[in-house]
Structures are given as C-alpha cells and as structure tokens.
Write an enzyme that holds these catalytic residues in place. Structure first.
Site, PDB file in Angstrom:
ATOM      1  N   ASP A 158      -8.305  -5.199  -0.888  1.00  0.00           N
ATOM      2  CA  ASP A 158      -8.590  -6.049  -1.971  1.00  0.00           C
ATOM      3  C   ASP A 158      -8.158  -7.443  -1.721  1.00  0.00           C
ATOM      4  O   ASP A 158      -8.678  -8.326  -2.514  1.00  0.00           O
ATOM      5  CB  ASP A 158      -7.652  -5.868  -3.114  1.00  0.00           C
ATOM      6  CG  ASP A 158      -8.235  -4.381  -3.865  1.00  0.00           C
ATOM      7  OD1 ASP A 158      -9.481  -4.240  -3.691  1.00  0.00           O
ATOM      8  OD2 ASP A 158      -7.498  -3.379  -4.038  1.00  0.00           O
ATOM      9  N   HIS A 204       0.824  -1.046   0.086  1.00  0.00           N
ATOM     10  CA  HIS A 204      -0.128  -0.067   0.080  1.00  0.00           C
ATOM     11  C   HIS A 204       0.931   1.461  -0.014  1.00  0.00           C
ATOM     12  O   HIS A 204       1.857   1.273   0.612  1.00  0.00           O
ATOM     13  CB  HIS A 204      -1.016  -0.092   1.037  1.00  0.00           C
ATOM     14  CG  HIS A 204      -2.118   0.887   1.081  1.00  0.00           C
ATOM     15  ND1 HIS A 204      -1.986   2.156   1.470  1.00  0.00           N
ATOM     16  CD2 HIS A 204      -3.355   0.510   0.626  1.00  0.00           C
ATOM     17  CE1 HIS A 204      -3.178   2.794   0.783  1.00  0.00           C
ATOM     18  NE2 HIS A 204      -4.031   1.746   0.580  1.00  0.00           N
TER      19      HIS A 204
HETATM   20  C1  LIG Z   1      -7.838  -0.339  -3.009  1.00  0.00           C
HETATM   21  C2  LIG Z   1      -6.594  -0.413  -3.458  1.00  0.00           C
HETATM   22  O1  LIG Z   1      -6.145   0.251  -4.355  1.00  0.00           O
HETATM   23  S1  LIG Z   1      -5.396  -1.036  -2.608  1.00  0.00           S
HETATM   24  C3  LIG Z   1      -3.934  -1.600  -3.577  1.00  0.00           C
HETATM   25  C4  LIG Z   1      -4.384  -2.593  -4.692  1.00  0.00           C
HETATM   26  N1  LIG Z   1      -3.392  -3.048  -5.505  1.00  0.00           N
HETATM   27  C5  LIG Z   1      -2.515  -4.223  -5.424  1.00  0.00           C
HETATM   28  O2  LIG Z   1      -2.837  -4.933  -4.498  1.00  0.00           O
HETATM   29  C6  LIG Z   1      -1.604  -4.358  -6.410  1.00  0.00           C
HETATM   30  C7  LIG Z   1      -0.279  -4.915  -5.702  1.00  0.00           C
HETATM   31  N2  LIG Z   1       0.501  -3.578  -4.754  1.00  0.00           N
HETATM   32  C8  LIG Z   1       1.241  -2.780  -5.618  1.00  0.00           C
HETATM   33  O3  LIG Z   1       1.295  -2.884  -6.633  1.00  0.00           O
HETATM   34  C9  LIG Z   1       1.646  -1.807  -4.852  1.00  0.00           C
HETATM   35  O4  LIG Z   1       2.073  -2.206  -3.607  1.00  0.00           O
HETATM   36  C10 LIG Z   1       0.716  -0.399  -4.698  1.00  0.00           C
HETATM   37  C11 LIG Z   1       0.306  -0.053  -6.166  1.00  0.00           C
HETATM   38  C12 LIG Z   1      -0.347  -0.755  -3.993  1.00  0.00           C
HETATM   39  C13 LIG Z   1       1.491   0.581  -3.937  1.00  0.00           C
HETATM   40  O5  LIG Z   1       2.658   1.168  -4.921  1.00  0.00           O
HETATM   41  P1  LIG Z   1       3.827   1.918  -4.694  1.00  0.00           P
HETATM   42  O6  LIG Z   1       3.462   2.818  -3.289  1.00  0.00           O
HETATM   43  O7  LIG Z   1       4.083   2.752  -5.781  1.00  0.00           O
HETATM   44  O8  LIG Z   1       4.690   0.772  -4.287  1.00  0.00           O
HETATM   45  P2  LIG Z   1       5.839   0.469  -5.110  1.00  0.00           P
HETATM   46  O9  LIG Z   1       5.111  -0.276  -6.466  1.00  0.00           O
HETATM   47  O10 LIG Z   1       6.951   1.430  -5.675  1.00  0.00           O
HETATM   48  O11 LIG Z   1       6.698  -0.783  -4.425  1.00  0.00           O
HETATM   49  C14 LIG Z   1       7.673  -0.723  -3.521  1.00  0.00           C
HETATM   50  C15 LIG Z   1       8.492  -1.798  -3.355  1.00  0.00           C
HETATM   51  O12 LIG Z   1       7.602  -2.598  -2.686  1.00  0.00           O
HETATM   52  C16 LIG Z   1       7.458  -3.757  -3.602  1.00  0.00           C
HETATM   53  N3  LIG Z   1       6.095  -4.318  -3.577  1.00  0.00           N
HETATM   54  C17 LIG Z   1       5.096  -3.363  -3.596  1.00  0.00           C
HETATM   55  N4  LIG Z   1       3.940  -4.152  -3.667  1.00  0.00           N
HETATM   56  C18 LIG Z   1       4.345  -5.414  -4.003  1.00  0.00           C
HETATM   57  C19 LIG Z   1       3.540  -6.875  -3.963  1.00  0.00           C
HETATM   58  N5  LIG Z   1       2.333  -6.464  -3.950  1.00  0.00           N
HETATM   59  N6  LIG Z   1       4.210  -7.597  -4.044  1.00  0.00           N
HETATM   60  C20 LIG Z   1       5.525  -7.751  -4.204  1.00  0.00           C
HETATM   61  N7  LIG Z   1       6.116  -6.658  -4.220  1.00  0.00           N
HETATM   62  C21 LIG Z   1       5.756  -5.474  -3.851  1.00  0.00           C
HETATM   63  C22 LIG Z   1       8.034  -3.414  -4.967  1.00  0.00           C
HETATM   64  O13 LIG Z   1       8.207  -4.334  -6.111  1.00  0.00           O
HETATM   65  C23 LIG Z   1       9.076  -2.349  -4.775  1.00  0.00           C
HETATM   66  O14 LIG Z   1      10.228  -2.977  -4.373  1.00  0.00           O
HETATM   67  P3  LIG Z   1      11.806  -2.559  -4.805  1.00  0.00           P
HETATM   68  O15 LIG Z   1      11.575  -1.301  -3.853  1.00  0.00           O
HETATM   69  O16 LIG Z   1      12.489  -3.669  -4.540  1.00  0.00           O
HETATM   70  O17 LIG Z   1      11.625  -1.977  -6.341  1.00  0.00           O
HETATM   71  O1  LIG Z   2      -5.774   4.555  -0.736  1.00  0.00           O
HETATM   72  C1  LIG Z   2      -5.090   3.935  -1.915  1.00  0.00           C
HETATM   73  O2  LIG Z   2      -4.191   4.246  -2.301  1.00  0.00           O
HETATM   74  C2  LIG Z   2      -5.861   2.647  -2.442  1.00  0.00           C
HETATM   75  C3  LIG Z   2      -6.922   2.134  -1.352  1.00  0.00           C
HETATM   76  O3  LIG Z   2      -6.562   1.562  -0.305  1.00  0.00           O
HETATM   77  C4  LIG Z   2      -8.211   2.571  -1.600  1.00  0.00           C
HETATM   78  O4  LIG Z   2      -8.574   3.317  -2.640  1.00  0.00           O
HETATM   79  O5  LIG Z   2      -8.867   2.143  -0.816  1.00  0.00           O
END
Ligand SMILES: CC(=O)SCCNC(=O)CCNC(=O)[C@H](O)C(C)(C)COP(=O)(O)OP(=O)(O)OC[C@H]1O[C@@H](n2cnc3c(N)ncnc32)[C@H](O)[C@@H]1OP(=O)(O)O
Ligand SMILES: O=C([O-])CC(=O)C(=O)O
Length: 372
Positions: free
Chosen positions: A308, A257
């Site tokens: 999620d 997150h």
């Molecule tokens: C309701 C919602 O929107 S909740 C979010 C729903 N989305 C997901 O579950 C998709 C999976 N999760 C992700 O892609 C990310 O954690 C996000 C998009 C939620 C947050 O993204 P950001 O804050 O930009 O983090 P970012 O993608 O830069 O990740 C930071 C580090 O953690 C790692 N990481 C983050 N999420 C994950 C994951 N789900 N699985 C494995 N590694 C992860 C990245 O690879 C990165 O590693 P690095 O520094 O070695 O390159």
């Molecule tokens: O806040 C965020 O980036 C994503 C999330 O968890 C939501 O929208 O519920």
C-alpha cells in the site's frame, strides 16, 4: 482452549492459488517478480481461476467474455444518483453496487460450477465499470460506456476519464492490478471464504470481502498513505512528522505486515513505478518524501513498506482521486476473492472457530421491575 490473537500463524485452509513462503509470493507457483514484469492482468485472472497460464486462444476468450460483460445494468447506474453523494465513500458505493448487482443476476443463487464461473466473469468485468461510473456520477458527469477493443487496464482508465489513456498509465495500472490480485489468506479473502462456506452466494462473498478490504489496516491503507503524504507536504517536514508519530506509538500507514518479515516483494515494483511516474509528472517530491519515510521507519522500527505504501504515489501521479485508491485494489483483488470462493465451493466445510468466554459466570434472570 488456546487463544491465538488475530489468528496469527493459524493455518485455516489448504489452497492451490497463491503462497507466501520465506517472503516470496507466488501465484500458482509463479513468482510475483516474474509476473509483475511479464504478465498482463487478464493472464493473471486466468491463472488464478484455472491454475494454469492461458494459451493465446484461452486468453482471447477470457478477454472477450470480460468485455462482453462490462456494461452495468441501468438500475445500478440509477441507484448511484440516489446516494447522498457528498458523504459516500467509493468503497461503500462499490460494496452497495455489488450487492445490488446480485439482485439483477438471474443466476445469483444458482450453485452449480458453471453458474458460479459465469458470475465470476460478470463480477470481474463489472467492478471497474462500477468504480469508474461512480467516480463520474459524483462529479455530475455521465458514465462512459466500456469499450471492447481496449485491455482491462486501459478500459478502466478510459471509463474513468472519458479519454484514451497514455501507454505509460495503462502499463502502471496493469502492473498494479497484477501485484494486488491475490495474497493467500489475507483478511478480505478469509472474509469471502467464511461467508461462502455457509453456502451463501458469490455476491454475498464479494460484498463481505469489499467490506473487509475497506479498513485502514488492510486495503484502506493506500488512501491513508496519501493522506499522510499530503499532511506532511514537504521533504523538510518528513523527519519531525514521522519521528513524532513513532514516539507517540502511532502507526505509519503502509508499513508492517502480518506475514512478511524482511519485506513485501510487491513494494519494490511500486517504488520503481512511483519514481518513474513522479518524475514524469514533475512532482518527484512525492517519491522523495516516500523514500525518506521508508528510511526512517525501517531504521527506527525495522518495518519495511507493504504494497500500500508506494501504490499511493503511483495512483496520485496518474491523477486518480485519493478515495479511489482502495476501490482500485478491489478491482484487482476481486480476481483472487473469486478464485478462493470457487475453491471453497469445490471442497466446502463450514468455517466456525470457537471463542474463549471471558464474561460473567452463571447469573439468574431478574425481572425488569426488580432490577436496581
Ligand atoms: C494490503 C494490506 O493489507 S498490507 C497492510 C496495510 N496496512 C497498513 O499499512 C497499516 C499499518 N500497519 C499495521 O497496522 C500492521 O503492521 C498490520 C495491520 C499490517 C499488521 O498487524 P499485526 O501483524 O497485527 O502487527 P501489530 O499491529 O500487532 O504490530 C506489531 C508491532 O509493530 C508495530 N507496528 C506495526 N505496524 C506498524 C506501523 N505501520 N507503524 C508503526 N508501528 C507499527 C506495532 O505498534 C507493534 O508494536 P509493539 O509490539 O511495540 O506494540
Ligand atoms: O496478506 C495480508 O495480510 C494483507 C496483504 O498484504 C494483502 O492482502 O495483499
């Protein structure tokens, strides 16, 4: 210029709707843990839109306004029948249907406070009707008319299946709707605010927000989680599947997150529901696989599950088609989007950040015939 990739940590607005401080989520100052256990989704809608919990009379009024506005115009229902049904994702159908609804709302472009509130009621009321009707039409079934005597959650399930839902299913959907209703300046809410800050209409803001929610890094992750669980298939496969993905630096959907560090407070409520529902349906392996994935991802990467992750096995246990998971998120989140849109209009300023240019320097125009 300092570039902050992904606007991480940038505070782009003030808001009195929801807050995330030290991993605690509140709606108008009420802890999500309190609301998840005690409040109905209709109460939460009222809370987000009015910044106070409703009295019994106010709640009844909101419920009847929602019930009175749940029917879809014939034009929207007819439109579904024109879609290339086998290819259309329900989020695309929802995005298109909401845009279409704007065409049939005589107040669509009226910008006074009352007109915008009226549109909020209509949109909130019609979103579940759109999702349920589309889900039926694509299976060759007739849409089911909404009922005025059912709660918001019960009516949604009734319109989806044509049957009066069991209490446990209503309880699960109602709680999921409460948990997904608002979340500060997440990507889809920000999208809605950017859109209406140009003084575009409410329908444009919600259409844009649905588009942003659809992506798998945001709301689309719940469907992706179920795809992963289905691919893994059995408890025995979890370990190798997850470790292989992590080794290849691939993301595990439903984890991580941008704002939470210790964990998403909504996940535990959905975990609890997932346990209960998967036991009831005689398919506890969905929950067991999920907890095993959580143990590995948390242990290896220190990444806790987000909202999620467990919602996937909850919705699956309720017999809901996997591609309807994100539309259900939208049915809830539209309450937050609408609250933010109304708040944006109250104190509007165009949202227009800058970009640091990284392209070539000044170039002289070359006529097409002289280009190599
Ligand atoms: C309701 C919602 O929107 S909740 C979010 C729903 N989305 C997901 O579950 C998709 C999976 N999760 C992700 O892609 C990310 O954690 C996000 C998009 C939620 C947050 O993204 P950001 O804050 O930009 O983090 P970012 O993608 O830069 O990740 C930071 C580090 O953690 C790692 N990481 C983050 N999420 C994950 C994951 N789900 N699985 C494995 N590694 C992860 C990245 O690879 C990165 O590693 P690095 O520094 O070695 O390159
Ligand atoms: O806040 C965020 O980036 C994503 C999330 O968890 C939501 O929208 O519920």
């Amino acid at each position: 210029m300092t570039v902050t990739r992904g606007l991480e940590g940038v505070v782009a607005t003030t808001s009195s709707i929801s807050s995330i401080i030290d991993d605690t989520l509140t709606y108008v100052g009420y802890d999500i843990d309190d609301l998840a256990v005690n409040a109905s989704f209709e109460e939460v809608i009222y809370l987000l839109w009015h910044r106070k919990l409703p009295t019994q009379i106010e709640l009844e009024e909101l419920k009847s306004q929602l019930a009175d506005n749940a029917r879809l115009p014939k034009e929207v229902l007819d439109h579904f029948k024109m879609y290339p049904i086998d290819q259309v994702h329900p989020m695309a159908a929802l995005r298109s249907a909401v845009s279409l609804l704007g065409l049939y709302d005589q107040e669509a472009d009226a910008m006074d406070e009352q007109a915008n509130y009226n549109k909020a009621i209509r949109l909130q009321a019609k979103m579940p009707s759109i999702v349920a009707a589309f889900a039926r039409v694509r299976k060759g079934l007739e849409p089911v008319e909404p009922r005025k005597d059912l709660s918001f959650a019960a009516n949604f399930l009734y319109m989806l299946t044509g049957n009066e839902p069991e209490a446990i299913a209503v309880e699960a959907i109602d709680k999921a709707l409460v948990l997904h209703a608002d979340h500060e300046l997440n990507a889809s809410t920000f999208t809605a605010r950017v859109c209406v800050a140009t003084l575009a209409d409410v329908y444009s803001g919600i259409t844009a927000a649905i588009g942003a929610l659809k992506g798998p890094l945001h709301g689309g992750a719940n469907e992706a989680v179920m795809k992963m669980l289905t691919e893994i298939g059995t408890l025995e496969n979890v370990d190798s599947y997850v470790r292989e993905k992590l080794e290849k630096k691939e993301k595990i959907m439903g984890f991580g997150h941008r704002v939470y560090r210790k964990g998403d407070p909504r996940a535990k409520h959905l975990r609890e529901m997932s346990k209960k529902l998967t036991e009831l349906t005689g398919e506890p392996h969905w929950y067991e696989m999920s907890t095993q994935i959580e143990a590995i991802v948390t242990g290896e990467k220190n990444l806790p599950p987000n909202v999620d992750f467990y919602s996937a096995s909850v919705y699956h246990s309720l017999g809901i088609d996997h591609d309807l998971f994100t539309p259900i998120f939208a049915v809830s989140r539209v309450s937050g989007w609408l609250a933010h849109i109304l708040e944006q209009y109250e104190n509007n300023r165009l949202i227009r950040p800058r970009a640091e240019y990284t392209g070539p320097g000044m170039q002289k125009y070359v006529p097409i015939g002289l280009r190599g």
